[in-house]
Design an enzyme around this catalytic site. Structure first.
Site: not given
Ligand code: CO8
Length: 257
Positions: A65, A108, A111, A131
């Protein structure tokens, strides 16, 4: 409708949707979700479509997400707006939906893949529910679907440590149906979807509905449901055609009737 966050194409009888926010590794924001629901529901209603494929890029199916969209969300807004409930529309589609996963399928993203009927993974696929590292937990079905699909021990391991598992581990534990070389992912998934789309559409849809019953009911109720649906298939012209074609040693010509 013009889409900004997804690419939508028709490949013969297969509806093909590619998540397309490369700058955010296909993070699932509300704009993408709204477009995805429109595209998927249109394919579901289209008589010429027999199966649907969702994919991402070579680097990411979806990295979760959209964290940036969520980070300032207040409890009251999340609760009152029933945040994430719109994702349930994906699970109400009646035609088969296949996830073709390459790269990251996290949070997400994992999921969403699990909302599909099955997952075909590229060798570079990585699945996880990270998460917990963000101070939350899975909110789009991960705690429930992952546990049903791969069992308590591994689901706990993934949800509590936030670690990723690779495609080989995901296949071993039954999360994905097959792993293919990365360069073949789209071709192999379209081949599987095309095969499904070549069969009788009502039979395909009833089969999906019946397999899904296994997750919603007891074994005895599920078996009863299966038997009743099986009986009802003898009202279809396609049952006559399929069995006649076998007996006559020729390919069947299904009419979806
Ligand atoms: N959301 C927003 N932006 C993202 C996300 C994300 N999930 N993942 C990556 N991006 C963005 C980064 O911020 C980056 O943007 P920018 O260039 O502007 O800084 C761009 O995508 C490229 O990402 P990275 O530079 O981080 O790329 P890497 O190759 O270094 O790393 C990873 C890749 C390991 C996948 C890393 O991006 C990462 O860890 N991403 C987040 C993964 C994560 O934690 N996902 C779970 C999200 S929460 C969710 O899905 C459900 C939540 C449920 C909550 C319930 C609430 C009601």
């Amino acid at each position: 409708m013009t889409y900004e966050n997804i690419i939508v194409e028709t490949r013969e009888k297969v509806g093909f949707v590619q998540l397309n926010r490369p700058q955010a590794l296909n993070a699932l924001n509300s704009a993408l979700l709204a477009e995805l629901n429109v595209a998927l529901e249109a394919f579901d209603k289209d008589d010429n479509i027999g199966a649907i494929v969702i994919t991402g890029s070579e680097k990411a199916f979806a990295a979760g997400a959209d964290i940036k969209e969520m980070q300032t969300l207040a409890f009251a807004d999340a609760y009152l707006g029933d945040y994430f409930s719109e994702w349930e529309r994906v699970t109400r589609l009646r035609k088969p939906l296949i996830a073709a996963v390459a790269g990251y399928a996290l949070g997400g993203g994992c999921e969403l893949a699990m909302m599909c009927d099955f997952i075909i993974a590229a060798e570079n696929a990585k699945f996880g529910q990270p998460e917990i590292t963000l101070g939350v937990m899975p909110g789009m079905g991960g705690s429930q679907r992952l546990t049903r699909f791969i069992g308590k021990s591994k689901a706990m391991d993934l949800c509590l440590t936030g670690r990723m598992m690779d495609a080989a581990e995901a296949e071993r534990c039954g999360l994905v149906s097959r792993v293919v070389p990365s360069g073949d992912l789209i071709e192999e998934t379209l081949k599987a979807a095309g095969k499904i789309a070549s069969f009788s559409l009502p039979v395909v849809m009833m089969t999906k509905e019946t397999v899904n019953r296994a997750y919603e009911t007891t074994l005895s109720e599920g078996l009863r449901f299966e038997r009743r649906v099986f009986h009802s298939m003898f009202a279809l012209e396609d049952q006559r055609e399929g069995m006649a074609a076998f007996a006559e040693k020729r390919p069947p010509k299904f009419k979806n009737r």
